[in-house]
Design an enzyme around this catalytic site. Structure first.
Site, PDB file in Angstrom:
ATOM      1  N   SER A 175       0.609  -1.308  -0.329  1.00 49.88           N
ATOM      2  CA  SER A 175      -0.333   0.195   0.180  1.00 49.88           C
ATOM      3  C   SER A 175       0.667   1.010   0.318  1.00 49.88           C
ATOM      4  O   SER A 175       2.367   1.177   0.612  1.00 49.88           O
ATOM      5  CB  SER A 175      -0.918   0.159   1.152  1.00 49.88           C
ATOM      6  OG  SER A 175      -1.473   1.170   1.207  1.00 49.88           O
ATOM      7  N   TYR A 192      -0.819  -0.127  10.407  1.00 45.80           N
ATOM      8  CA  TYR A 192      -1.097  -1.335   8.937  1.00 45.80           C
ATOM      9  C   TYR A 192      -0.050  -0.207   8.209  1.00 45.80           C
ATOM     10  O   TYR A 192       0.764  -0.946   7.254  1.00 45.80           O
ATOM     11  CB  TYR A 192      -1.950   0.147   8.157  1.00 45.80           C
ATOM     12  CG  TYR A 192      -2.962  -0.349   7.012  1.00 45.80           C
ATOM     13  CD1 TYR A 192      -3.464  -1.323   6.676  1.00 45.80           C
ATOM     14  CD2 TYR A 192      -2.806   0.655   6.315  1.00 45.80           C
ATOM     15  CE1 TYR A 192      -3.478  -1.921   5.307  1.00 45.80           C
ATOM     16  CE2 TYR A 192      -3.028   0.564   4.751  1.00 45.80           C
ATOM     17  CZ  TYR A 192      -3.636  -0.621   4.225  1.00 45.80           C
ATOM     18  OH  TYR A 192      -3.967  -0.980   3.012  1.00 45.80           O
TER      19      TYR A 192
END
Length: 315
Positions: A175, A192
């Site tokens: 990501s 994350y």
């Protein structure tokens, strides 16, 4: 010796090398469509979001695709939708946080289609918590799904490829959060960030090990996408931190590039599954709309019509 070689590299020889370089190459149809026919791909998290779009493109090109997702309801629905389009897609219930479930998904693909040629390790989850508040169980949930899940799904696929002498492709999904480009002005995604940064590093290490077997390992790092996860996960932020946090997220998210269709990212993932990526190894390809760039806001030019201030008499 060098002079001998120099004498042989005449302009005619060099010209012939140039001509020969395009004489026997596969067509674009061979690279991007025909190369997929008869291949079997596993797409984790393939029932929704980016995974759904990747499944769609792989199946469109003629690959057999196994959707390895946690939700039977979503997985069976996706399988039905793809089969109605005439695609060869099968659903296998898979929780990637369970290593044995990862191995069962690979065994399912082998039993149904004979082998595994491609893995797109896409399944992921995320949430938003202040670093000061991060609960251990939330940290574990994200790292177990996003990092551990991709790691062991990759291992299961690699074991199958080595055993069956398949020179396959493994595509991990990171990501833009790996670079800290999550929600500008809000952040609150440290777990994350950690998981997706690790996936990019992990890709390099695994690529170095699997190269000897002819297995290609690379990674795609998407940016913002309008998807089911984006919509549903935002609600929890408001419940924890109130309407002001939601307002900030909405305000600052609007300033970051976001694709309205995950297919724009899926096309790149698809390309990485084809011979297009044959000379790539251990790379992470960012597909994020240039989120790190500070774009020029006005069309400045003093020589071109329609720009500001436009052509100048004395310019």
């Amino acid at each position: 010796m060098e002079r001998e070689q120099a004498r042989t590299l005449t302009p005619e020889v060099i010209s012939n090398l140039t001509v020969q370089s395009v004489a026997n190459i596969p067509s674009l149809a061979d690279v991007f469509v025909h190369s997929m026919k008869g291949k079997t791909a596993i797409v984790t998290g393939g029932a929704t979001g980016l995974g759904y779009n990747v499944t769609n493109r792989l199946a469109e090109a003629g690959a057999n695709v196994v959707i390895a997702s946690r939700s039977p309801q979503k997985g069976e629905k996706a399988e039905k939708e793809f089969r109605e389009k005439g695609y060869e897609v099968s659903f296998c219930p898979t929780d990637v946080t369970d290593v044995e479930a990862c191995r069962r998904a690979v065994a399912f693909a082998e039993k149904k289609y004979g082998k595994v040629d491609i893995l797109v390790a896409n399944a992921a989850t995320w949430s938003m918590y202040s670093y000061l508040d991060m609960p251990e169980e939330e940290f574990d949930a994200v790292l177990n799904c996003d990092l551990k899940g991709e790691y062991f799904m990759g291992q299961a696929a690699a074991r199958s490829m080595v055993k069956n002498k398949v020179q396959g492709k493994i595509i991990f999904i990171a990501s833009t959060a790996r670079k800290g480009c999550d929600v500008n002005g809000v952040a609150m995604m440290t777990h994350y960030n950690a998981a997706k940064g690790a996936i990019s590093s992990m890709t390099i290490g695994i690529a170095k090990e699997l190269k000897q077997y002819g297995i290609s390992v690379n990674c795609v790092a998407p940016g913002g996408m309008l998807s089911t996860g984006t919509i549903t996960n935002t609600a929890k932020l408001g419940a924890l931190y109130g309407p002001e946090a939601l307002a900030d997220r909405s305000k600052y998210s609007a300033e970051s590039p976001t694709t309205m269709n995950p297919d724009e990212v899926a096309l790149v993932v698809f390309g990485m599954c084809t011979p297009m990526s044959n000379f790539m190894s251990g790379e992470t390809v960012d597909v994020n709309g240039g989120v790190q760039l500070s774009y020029q806001k006005q069309p400045w030019s003093y020589t071109v019509e329609g720009c500001k201030p436009g052509p100048q008499k004395n310019g």
